[in-house]
Design an enzyme around this catalytic site. Structure first.
Site, PDB file in Angstrom:
ATOM      1  N   HIS A   1       4.694   4.677  20.780  1.00 14.41           N
ATOM      2  CA  HIS A   1       5.460   3.784  20.983  1.00 14.41           C
ATOM      3  C   HIS A   1       5.672   3.342  22.855  1.00 14.41           C
ATOM      4  O   HIS A   1       5.440   4.422  22.707  1.00 14.41           O
ATOM      5  CB  HIS A   1       6.541   2.816  20.644  1.00 14.41           C
ATOM      6  CG  HIS A   1       6.028   2.849  19.276  1.00 14.41           C
ATOM      7  ND1 HIS A   1       5.542   1.317  18.773  1.00 14.41           N
ATOM      8  CD2 HIS A   1       6.253   3.454  17.607  1.00 14.41           C
ATOM      9  CE1 HIS A   1       5.641   1.238  17.318  1.00 14.41           C
ATOM     10  NE2 HIS A   1       5.496   3.267  16.767  1.00 14.41           N
ATOM     11  N   LYS A  14       0.682  33.454  27.967  1.00 15.34           N
ATOM     12  CA  LYS A  14       0.071  34.314  28.835  1.00 15.34           C
ATOM     13  C   LYS A  14      -1.867  33.845  28.427  1.00 15.34           C
ATOM     14  O   LYS A  14      -2.227  32.686  28.275  1.00 15.34           O
ATOM     15  CB  LYS A  14      -0.125  35.639  28.717  1.00 15.34           C
ATOM     16  CG  LYS A  14       0.022  35.870  26.623  1.00 15.34           C
ATOM     17  CD  LYS A  14      -0.361  36.875  26.642  1.00 15.34           C
ATOM     18  CE  LYS A  14      -1.903  37.942  25.598  1.00 15.34           C
ATOM     19  NZ  LYS A  14      -1.216  39.207  25.093  1.00 15.34           N
TER      20      LYS A  14
END
Length: 178
Positions: A109, A176
């Protein structure tokens, strides 16, 4: 009193019909035993309105709010308890593994309080090839997950995840490179 926009109410009626269809077909799919892999593939194909390959695997239960806006590549695995909100579209690449209780949420919404009840914001989710999404992760509207990426268990992904990385946390961030 103002009259409702006819196009908008027709769209709303269609969305409600799709929801009823998706709930019915999701329940039917979820009643199929895990030992009936062909039955599960057939039921999922009916739910999304297109065939899935013979290497597609899903463990019920599964639910969605439409189903017709989901596309699935080859050799995809969806674990139990997943929910896909696909109003904005969900595209899943090849060789993807989706852990249990994962939520893919492609609609929401408006954040503006005055507009919140007046509509739905739809943004597609795109999941690349060879992606692994860990248990109970949530992918939010508009996110793209690059090829070979890993989304850690419990992550809430609100931004794109680059290819060849591991993302974790709330909100998810890249930890990483692989």
């Amino acid at each position: 009193m103002t009259q409702a926009n006819p196009a908008r109410s027709a769209e709303g009626r269609q969305m409600f019909e799709n929801l009823k269809r998706a709930v019915r077909l999701s329940a039917r799919l979820s009643d199929i035993g895990f030992d009936d892999l062909e039955g599960l593939r057939t039921a999922f194909s009916e739910l999304i309105g297109r065939p899935v390959g013979e290497r597609f695997m899903i463990i019920p239960p599964f639910s969605t709010d439409c189903g017709l806006n989901i596309s699935v590549g080859s050799n995809v695995f969806i674990n139990q308890g997943c929910h896909f909100m696909d109003l904005g579209g969900i595209s899943i690449g090849d060789d993807v593994m989706i852990g249990p209780k994962v939520n893919l949420v492609s609609a929401g919404h408006p954040t503006d309080p005055t507009q919140r009840r007046n509509g739905i914001v739809k943004k597609p989710i795109s999941i690349g090839n060879n992606v692994w999404i860990g248990a109970a992760a949530t992918i939010l509207p508009g996110v793209t997950i690059g090829d070979n990426a890993v989304v850690a268990a419990g992550a809430v992904v609100s931004r794109d995840v680059p290819a060849d990385t591991i993302a974790a946390g709330v909100p998810a961030r890249v930890l990483k490179r692989l």
